[in-house]
Structure formats: structure tokens, C-alpha cells
Motif scaffolding. Structure first.
Motif, PDB file in Angstrom:
ATOM      1  N   LEU A  83       0.574  -4.240 -12.357  1.00 38.07           N
ATOM      2  CA  LEU A  83       0.485  -3.149 -11.707  1.00 38.07           C
ATOM      3  C   LEU A  83      -0.769  -1.980 -13.167  1.00 38.07           C
ATOM      4  O   LEU A  83      -0.684  -2.949 -14.182  1.00 38.07           O
ATOM      5  CB  LEU A  83       1.755  -2.388 -12.918  1.00 38.07           C
TER       6      LEU A  83
ATOM      7  N   GLU B  86       1.048  -1.313  -0.351  1.00 33.66           N
ATOM      8  CA  GLU B  86       0.040   0.188  -0.788  1.00 33.66           C
ATOM      9  C   GLU B  86       1.403   1.885   0.181  1.00 33.66           C
ATOM     10  O   GLU B  86       1.501   1.631   0.906  1.00 33.66           O
ATOM     11  CB  GLU B  86      -1.126   0.378   0.734  1.00 33.66           C
ATOM     12  N   ASN B  87       0.608   1.526  -1.085  1.00 35.36           N
ATOM     13  CA  ASN B  87       1.556   3.397  -1.112  1.00 35.36           C
ATOM     14  C   ASN B  87       0.901   4.428  -0.684  1.00 35.36           C
ATOM     15  O   ASN B  87      -0.441   4.603  -1.458  1.00 35.36           O
ATOM     16  CB  ASN B  87       2.410   3.469  -2.851  1.00 35.36           C
TER      17      ASN B  87
ATOM     18  N   ASP C   7       2.601   1.206  -8.283  1.00 35.84           N
ATOM     19  CA  ASP C   7       1.074   0.823  -8.950  1.00 35.84           C
ATOM     20  C   ASP C   7       0.593   0.813  -9.723  1.00 35.84           C
ATOM     21  O   ASP C   7      -0.047   0.657 -10.754  1.00 35.84           O
ATOM     22  CB  ASP C   7       0.533   1.799  -8.271  1.00 35.84           C
TER      23      ASP C   7
ATOM     24  N   ALA D 294       0.546   7.280  -5.178  1.00 32.19           N
ATOM     25  CA  ALA D 294       0.572   6.557  -6.102  1.00 32.19           C
ATOM     26  C   ALA D 294       2.493   6.678  -7.097  1.00 32.19           C
ATOM     27  O   ALA D 294       2.328   7.642  -7.218  1.00 32.19           O
ATOM     28  CB  ALA D 294       0.026   7.252  -7.184  1.00 32.19           C
ATOM     29  N   GLN D 295       2.931   5.431  -7.183  1.00 30.19           N
ATOM     30  CA  GLN D 295       3.527   5.355  -7.345  1.00 30.19           C
ATOM     31  C   GLN D 295       3.814   4.893  -9.288  1.00 30.19           C
ATOM     32  O   GLN D 295       3.433   3.736  -9.040  1.00 30.19           O
ATOM     33  CB  GLN D 295       4.820   4.282  -6.543  1.00 30.19           C
TER      34      GLN D 295
ATOM     35  N   PRO E 256      -7.556   4.123  -6.000  1.00 32.46           N
ATOM     36  CA  PRO E 256      -6.576   2.754  -6.016  1.00 32.46           C
ATOM     37  C   PRO E 256      -7.883   2.016  -6.096  1.00 32.46           C
ATOM     38  O   PRO E 256      -6.835   0.735  -6.900  1.00 32.46           O
ATOM     39  CB  PRO E 256      -6.229   2.988  -4.595  1.00 32.46           C
TER      40      PRO E 256
ATOM     41  N   ARG F 104      -7.854   1.648 -10.193  1.00 31.29           N
ATOM     42  CA  ARG F 104      -6.275   1.269 -11.027  1.00 31.29           C
ATOM     43  C   ARG F 104      -6.424  -0.573 -10.232  1.00 31.29           C
ATOM     44  O   ARG F 104      -5.650  -1.574 -11.081  1.00 31.29           O
ATOM     45  CB  ARG F 104      -5.525   1.427 -10.242  1.00 31.29           C
ATOM     46  N   TYR F 105      -6.714  -1.470  -9.075  1.00 27.92           N
ATOM     47  CA  TYR F 105      -6.408  -2.858  -9.238  1.00 27.92           C
ATOM     48  C   TYR F 105      -6.976  -3.142  -9.936  1.00 27.92           C
ATOM     49  O   TYR F 105      -7.424  -4.346 -10.143  1.00 27.92           O
ATOM     50  CB  TYR F 105      -6.851  -2.870  -7.259  1.00 27.92           C
TER      51      TYR F 105
END
Length: 374
Positions: A296, A194-195, A273, A198-199, A338, A341-342
Motif C-alpha cells: 500500500l 484494480e479499484n 490502495d 481509490a480505497q 495510480p 501511488r504504486y
């Protein structure tokens, strides 16, 4: 069968053909097939002296041209190295570059030779500003496709879009088969994380064809709208200095990390991510499949093999090349949400595992190889 896998340069870095061919060779060997790897040493230059010619076009019409001369010299070098190093016969040769394919057919005219064309040298040169559209270099390099069709037993490529591209330069497009790249899933290990911020990550050679200036402009717009992120750029190349300067000009230098070349980025990728790469052209885009296997979310451009991997809105997001505003909107969707994106990442991973497994590639290749079994 005794099969030679002929690469261009040694497979000393991950990604695409450099990793897939050694893995498939190893797997075939474990299943009782006889396969060997062969390639041209990177430092070998100017050894070949025998004259070469082409049957489908006249090389002399191009006169003296540095790019064409370099290509032809590499062809001569590959022939010289092949004659020096190979002393045995093979039932089949599978080349993975036009130079390797033509050289092998020159040395072993009675052996079936097939080629997989993984990318387009002339498109890379065009997009990187090295040659002019319609110039002699482009005409020479596209003529090579006709030479391959004339001399080889089979042409394969890695996407339907690239097959369509090649079809403009050959007589019988139906002879071209399509086998997308495949990957050993064991190399890719998604990691639960969990970032807080966002990376984003991109992995590529730093050249104009990859569209990284568009990515930086999109990130600047993302920052202006108040969305925190970090962009990790893995890779090196002639554009690095210009990109670093552009990052400073766009007030992005604190948000971006330039890593340079990394040997195994797939070991690093699962901690991020979002994978983003706004390429101007890709025959396949192996790194998208690799990022998908690392779980990703994918953001790419609507070109070539990328568009065949990503169904917009279902397993990733697509934008038009060069569209910084559109790219920033796409990135915003996955940066701020999130869960979304997941969802995209999970769908991308499922497709990659079904469509780009190494076992699938091996089944398709085996069916091709068996046609030449005596």
C-alpha cells in the motif's frame, strides 16, 4: 540459553509487539533456543498486596492519584502472578513493558533482565487528554525510565526518535539500544487488484492520539475538490462515537466505513490502495511497516518512528500532525495518480522487507542475548 519473554498482556491480537514476540519466540525455538512466553491475564486485577517501592524516587510524594495508583497496583499484580506461576529459573528474561521488567527483576534479582520499551504510556495519556503536561502522572511515569536504568541490565527501544525521547529521563543514554520491530513476510500477501475508486484504509485504536479527526477533515476537503474515494476505518475505541458524528457533520458518512475491531487486518489490507494514519506521536508505528508489506502507498505524519520509516516523496508522503489541509493535498496526490501511488508502495515494500524482516530482528536480538550466555 533458557530465556523468558515477558509480555504485559497476552498476545491475542496482531500488530507490533503482540505479533512480533510470539513469532520470534517460535523461530528461536525452531533453531534450538529455549524460549517461553509469559504475560499477565487481562482480567486479573487487585491480587497483589505486597508493598512495592522504587529506588530512584519517592513514591509517597505523589500521594493518592487514581492513575498512579492503578499503575502501581498493576505492578503488584504482575509480581503476584509471577510468583504464583513461575517455578523455574531462567538464564535471561526479556521483558516488553516497564511493569513486566520491574516485576521480573523484583522476583528474580539475580537473573539478567532486559527490556524493550515499545511505546510511551505517558505520551499516550497526554495526547488523549487524560493527564496534564507537567502533572504528577507524567512526572511519575517518566521517572520509571530512571528506575529501569538503575535496576535492569539493558534497555532497548524500537526507534532512534524514541531513544532520544527516553534520553531526557536517564543518566546514560548510550546504554539504550535500538532494534526496530520486525515482521514475518509470509503473513503479508500483496494481491493484484484494480479499484475504480481509490480505497483508503487506516488501522488503529480510535483515540485522540491517532489524529483521526484530522483525517476526516482532510477527506472532507478531498471530497470538496471532487475526488472520489472510500475510507475504511478498522479499529475501535472511546472516540468512535465522536468520529461517526464528525463524519456526518462533514457530509462524509457515505464515504466512510467503520468496521470496529478486526482480529487480522493484515489479511484484509492488501485489497486497498492507500494506508493513512495522521498520528500525533508514534514510538515506531508498526502498522506502517505492515501496510508497506501489503504493498500500500503510505501517508503519515512527521513524528517519531513514522518519519524513520517514510522518506517523504520516495516511499510515502509525510505531513505535519494536525495539518488537515496538508494531509488532503498529500492524499490527493495518491488518489488521482495510480502510477505514483504504486511507485511509492513498491519503494515502501522494498524498504520494509530489507529493514524490518524478522530475520534481521532475530540476528540483532541474538547478539544481545549472547552477551549474557554463561
Amino acid at each position: 540459553m533458557n530465556i523468558l519473554q515477558a509480555l504485559f498482556f497476552p498476545p491475542d491480537q496482531p500488530g507490533g509487539v503482540s505479533s512480533m514476540v510470539p513469532y520470534t519466540t517460535e523461530k528461536f525455538n525452531k533453531r534450538g533456543w529455549e524460549m517461553e512466553l509469559f504475560s499477565l491475564p487481562k482480567r486479573l486485577r487487585g491480587k497483589g498486596t505486597e508493598p512495592v517501592g522504587f529506588t530512584t524516587f519517592d513514591l509517597s510524594r505523589y500521594g493518592e492519584n487514581p492513575i498512579i495508583d492503578k499503575y502501581v497496583q498493576t505492578y503488584k499484580d504482575y509480581i503476584w502472578w509471577t510468583k504464583l506461576r513461575i517455578r523455574k529459573k531462567y538464564d535471561l528474561i526479556h521483558a516488553h513493558h516497564p511493569i513486566a521488567a520491574l516485576a521480573m527483576k523484583e522476583v528474580f534479582p539475580d537473573t539478567p533482565v532486559i527490556v524493550t520499551i515499545h511505546s510511551s504510556y505517558e505520551r499516550e495519556l497526554l495526547l488523549n487528554g487524560k493527564i496534564a503536561d507537567g502533572g504528577p502522572e507524567q512526572l511519575f511515569l517518566t521517572s520509571i525510565y530512571g528506575e529501569l536504568e538503575s535496576k535492569l541490565d539493558q534497555i532497548l527501544t524500537v526507534s532512534n526518535s524514541f531513544k532520544q525521547y527516553i534520553s531526557e529521563f536517564i543518566q546514560d543514554p548510550e546504554r539504550v539500544g535500538v532494534i526496530p520491530n520486525g515482521y514475518d513476510e509470509k503473513r503479508f500477501r500483496p494481491i493484484s487488484h484494480e479499484n475504480e475508486v481509490a480505497q483508503l484504509i487506516t488501522v488503529c485504536r480510535l483515540v485522540p492520539a491517532k489524529g483521526l479527526e484530522t483525517l476526516l477533515e482532510a477527506c472532507a476537503k478531498l471530497k470538496e475538490r471532487g475526488h472520489p474515494f472510500v475510507l475504511h476505518i478498522i479499529g475501535d475505541g472511546p472516540s468512535r462515537t465522536e468520529l461517526e458524528e464528525l463524519a456526518r457533520e462533514l457530509n462524509l458518512y457515505e464515504e466512510i466505513i467503520f468496521y470496529g475491531y478486526m482480529l487480522h487486518p493484515e489479511e484484509f489490507m492488501p485489497f486497498f490502495d492507500i494506508f493513512v494514519l495522521p498520528s500525533k506521536a508514534e514510538a515506531f508505528g508498526s502498522v506502517f511497516a505492515e501496510a508497506a508489506l501489503c504493498l500500500l502507498a503510505l501517508v503519515g505524519t512527521n513524528v517519531g518512528g513514522i518519519a524513520e520509516q517514510i522518506e517523504n516523496g520516495r516511499n510515502g508522503l509525510l505531513v505535519e500532525p494536525g495539518d488537515a489541509a496538508g494531509l488532503s493535498v498529500a492524499l490527493e496526490k495518491v488518489v488521482v495518480d495510480p502510477s505514483y501511488r504504486y511507485q511509492l508502495a513498491r519503494a515502501a515494500s522494498d524498504k520494509a522487507r530489507k529493514s524490518y524482516s524478522l530475520n534481521r530482528v532475530m540476528r540483532q536480538l541474538r547478539s544481545v542475548y549472547e552477551r549474557y550466555e554463561q
